[in-house]
Design a protein around this motif. Structure first.
Motif, PDB file in Angstrom:
ATOM      1  N   ASN A  58       3.650  10.702   2.001  1.00  0.00           N
ATOM      2  CA  ASN A  58       4.167  10.046   3.206  1.00  0.00           C
ATOM      3  C   ASN A  58       3.812   8.567   3.211  1.00  0.00           C
ATOM      4  N   GLU A  59       2.629   8.230   2.752  1.00  0.00           N
ATOM      5  CA  GLU A  59       2.215   6.829   2.710  1.00  0.00           C
ATOM      6  C   GLU A  59       2.889   6.098   1.548  1.00  0.00           C
ATOM      7  N   ARG A  60       3.065   6.778   0.433  1.00  0.00           N
ATOM      8  CA  ARG A  60       3.721   6.171  -0.728  1.00  0.00           C
ATOM      9  C   ARG A  60       5.172   5.800  -0.394  1.00  0.00           C
ATOM     10  N   PHE A  61       5.793   6.575   0.493  1.00  0.00           N
ATOM     11  CA  PHE A  61       7.149   6.282   0.908  1.00  0.00           C
ATOM     12  C   PHE A  61       7.233   4.882   1.510  1.00  0.00           C
ATOM     13  N   MET A  62       6.214   4.475   2.268  1.00  0.00           N
ATOM     14  CA  MET A  62       6.227   3.146   2.889  1.00  0.00           C
ATOM     15  C   MET A  62       6.161   2.049   1.815  1.00  0.00           C
ATOM     16  N   LEU A  63       5.360   2.265   0.767  1.00  0.00           N
ATOM     17  CA  LEU A  63       5.319   1.298  -0.328  1.00  0.00           C
ATOM     18  C   LEU A  63       6.671   1.222  -1.035  1.00  0.00           C
ATOM     19  N   ASP A  64       7.276   2.380  -1.252  1.00  0.00           N
ATOM     20  CA  ASP A  64       8.584   2.443  -1.895  1.00  0.00           C
ATOM     21  C   ASP A  64       9.614   1.676  -1.071  1.00  0.00           C
ATOM     22  N   LEU A  65       9.611   1.902   0.219  1.00  0.00           N
ATOM     23  CA  LEU A  65      10.555   1.237   1.110  1.00  0.00           C
ATOM     24  C   LEU A  65      10.343  -0.277   1.117  1.00  0.00           C
ATOM     25  N   ALA A  66       9.083  -0.697   1.189  1.00  0.00           N
ATOM     26  CA  ALA A  66       8.778  -2.134   1.207  1.00  0.00           C
ATOM     27  C   ALA A  66       9.189  -2.804  -0.103  1.00  0.00           C
TER      28      ALA A  66
END
Length: 155
Positions: free
Chosen positions: A36-44
């Motif tokens: 779930n947190e890695r998704f934010m890095l991917d999106l950014a």
């Protein structure tokens, strides 16, 4: 770490930028991330590449304004907690109301210069205050006598 699927329109340069941004994000956070947190890095990372390349999001200005208004409304309702403006000004506010600048907001040179200064309240001992010093040859200086009895190798 799951297999990364790059968007079809990414060039090799875009893929390397994406990988670099993800690894930098991982390093900056400094802990193992959940999916779930890695998704934010991917999106950014994808947003950054789109911004670099000038890709349009497809949203019109009124749609973006509506999203901003919905975000503000959710923040006012208490659904989203954002830091206060003082956070962005590098200020820390204590519960008693006092505020001060965050120590990490100063550059390293500030602390380097500050550590070179001699403080005003430095306690100095006068040179003529030798009352607590035991003479090396005094009869009651047992430490000096013990040190003399230790064998020393001299080559």
């Amino acid at each position: 770490m799951p297999k990364i699927i790059y968007p079809d329109h990414y060039s090799d340069t875009d893929k390397s930028i994406y990988d670099d941004l993800l690894s930098r994000g991982d390093t900056m956070i400094g802990k193992k991330l959940s999916e779930n947190e890695r998704f934010m890095l991917d999106l950014a990372a994808k947003m950054t590449i789109n911004q670099i390349r000038g890709y349009d999001s497809g949203y019109t200005v009124p749609e973006i304004e509506e999203m901003k208004a919905m975000h503000k409304e959710a923040a006012r309702a208490g659904t989203i907690e954002t830091p206060p403006d003082a956070f962005y000004d590098d200020l820390i506010k204590l519960s008693d109301g006092t505020t001060f600048k965050h120590p990490l907001s100063y550059p390293a040179e500030y602390y380097y210069d500050k550590n070179k200064e001699v403080p005003d309240d430095l306690v100095t001992i006068p040179d003529n205050d030798n009352d607590n010093v035991i003479d090396e040859n005094a009869d009651d200086n047992y430490i000096a006598e013990q040190m003399r009895s230790i064998p020393v190798n001299v080559d």
